[in-house]
Design a protein around this motif. Structure first.
Motif, PDB file in Angstrom:
ATOM      1  N   GLU A  31       0.836  -1.194   0.000  1.00  0.00           N
ATOM      2  CA  GLU A  31       0.000   0.000   0.000  1.00  0.00           C
ATOM      3  C   GLU A  31       0.877   1.254   0.000  1.00  0.00           C
ATOM      4  N   ALA A  32       0.467   2.233  -0.791  1.00  0.00           N
ATOM      5  CA  ALA A  32       1.127   3.537  -0.888  1.00  0.00           C
ATOM      6  C   ALA A  32       2.538   3.458  -1.457  1.00  0.00           C
ATOM      7  N   SER A  34       5.336   3.346  -4.482  1.00  0.00           N
ATOM      8  CA  SER A  34       5.470   3.925  -5.810  1.00  0.00           C
ATOM      9  C   SER A  34       6.418   3.036  -6.601  1.00  0.00           C
ATOM     10  N   LYS A 162      -7.753   2.852  -4.897  1.00  0.00           N
ATOM     11  CA  LYS A 162      -6.677   2.318  -4.054  1.00  0.00           C
ATOM     12  C   LYS A 162      -5.352   2.366  -4.811  1.00  0.00           C
ATOM     13  N   ARG A 189      -0.403  10.038  -3.724  1.00  0.00           N
ATOM     14  CA  ARG A 189       0.154   8.971  -2.905  1.00  0.00           C
ATOM     15  C   ARG A 189       0.327   9.449  -1.459  1.00  0.00           C
ATOM     16  N   SER A 190       0.891  10.642  -1.290  1.00  0.00           N
ATOM     17  CA  SER A 190       1.120  11.077   0.095  1.00  0.00           C
ATOM     18  C   SER A 190      -0.167  11.524   0.774  1.00  0.00           C
ATOM     19  N   HIS A 192      -3.414  10.480   0.002  1.00  0.00           N
ATOM     20  CA  HIS A 192      -4.485   9.469   0.096  1.00  0.00           C
ATOM     21  C   HIS A 192      -3.965   8.039   0.156  1.00  0.00           C
ATOM     22  N   GLN A 193      -2.633   7.872   0.315  1.00  0.00           N
ATOM     23  CA  GLN A 193      -2.069   6.512   0.354  1.00  0.00           C
ATOM     24  C   GLN A 193      -2.381   5.738  -0.925  1.00  0.00           C
ATOM     25  N   THR A 194      -2.547   6.453  -2.030  1.00  0.00           N
ATOM     26  CA  THR A 194      -2.795   5.779  -3.295  1.00  0.00           C
ATOM     27  C   THR A 194      -1.530   5.063  -3.757  1.00  0.00           C
ATOM     28  N   THR A 195      -1.640   3.813  -4.101  1.00  0.00           N
ATOM     29  CA  THR A 195      -0.508   3.057  -4.625  1.00  0.00           C
ATOM     30  C   THR A 195      -0.309   3.433  -6.097  1.00  0.00           C
TER      31      THR A 195
END
Ligand SMILES: Nc1ncnc2c1ncn2[C@@H]1O[C@H](COP(=O)(O)OP(=O)(O)OP(=O)(O)O)[C@@H](O)[C@H]1O
Ligand SMILES: [Mg+2]
Length: 223
Positions: A31-32, A34, A162, A189-190, A192-195
């Motif tokens: 998760e999260a 890059s 996600k 990413r930072s 919303h913790q989007t991967t």
């Protein structure tokens, strides 16, 4: 883990001849994270993205996505996961030519069943974030290449997915615009913790990667 992919094999068929594209790819994505998929043309990057995006079916091997084994779930569930949890940014944008920037961003939210007020709020926020609220009535052909790419980022971001899968998101852009697009993705990413999973061989993208997964000829290069 967002993804656990095990020993993925994938082949296309052309004139009844198999064309191997992946020959045993295993990877885990947290998760999260890059992650950048890199490798020469034809190495299987786009194919791997379309498997992770649940666009192409798993032919051999397995993918666990958000704890669910893809081979074990129904097509309906797979469509639902794709619709709600995965944002796509394609190299050629894949915007709808007859819809305005605003409508392009809104389209998938309608399909997701997001209520009108929430939808309008997300569309405005996403277009403001990419600096295109003042271009919201423009259709793709009435936007520059970089602006189209930013609409594609806004569209993926508005979903609150996600994971965002991006195929060569900087390939058709100048350096400055490319850098802006990458900063937008990093911000998602930072915040919303989007991967992020990005297929690219752009040195600028590789430089900013959290991790690089190198492919050659359908296999991970480990040395
Ligand atoms: N629709 C298709 N039909 C047949 N073969 C295909 C198809 N799409 C891709 N391939 C083949 O599968 C292999 C992997 O292709 P893929 O598009 O995944 O590579 P890539 O790493 O994304 O390349 P690029 O950097 O050029 O985008 C290549 O050998 C390609 O020729
Ligand atoms: Mg490709």
């Amino acid at each position: 883990m967002i993804y656990r992919a095990r020993d993925l094999h994938f082949q296309y068929w052309l004139d009844r001849h198999p064309v191997p594209a992946l020959r045993g790819v295993s990877l885990e994505i947290a998760e999260a994270e890059s992650l950048v998929l890199s490798g020469p043309s034809g190495s299987g990057k786009s194919t791997l993205l379309s498997l992770l995006g649940l666009i192409e079916p798993v032919q051999a091997g397995g993918i666990r996505f958000l704890g669910e084994e893809m081979a074990a779930i129904s097509e309906g569930r797979r469509n639902e996961l794709r619709r709600h949890e995965i944002g796509f940014i394609f190299q050629n944008f894949q915007l709808f030519p007859t819809l305005s920037a605003e409508e392009n961003v809104e389209y998938f939210l309608i399909r997701q069943g997001i209520p009108t007020l929430e939808r309008k709020k997300r569309v405005k926020h996403a277009l403001e974030t990419v600096g295109l609220w003042n271009r919201r009535h423009h259709r793709p052909l009435e936007l520059s290449g970089g602006q189209r790419q930013r609409v594609a980022v806004a569209r993926a971001a508005a979903k609150h997915p996600k994971v965002i899968l991006a195929d060569e998101p900087t390939a058709s852009l100048d350096q400055q615009t490319g850098r802006e697009i990458l900063s937008m993705l990093d911000a998602l990413r930072s915040d919303h913790q989007t991967t992020l999973v990005i297929a690219s061989h752009d040195p600028m993208v590789l430089e900013r990667a959290g991790r690089i997964y190198r492919l050659a000829d359908g296999l991970e290069v480990t040395s």
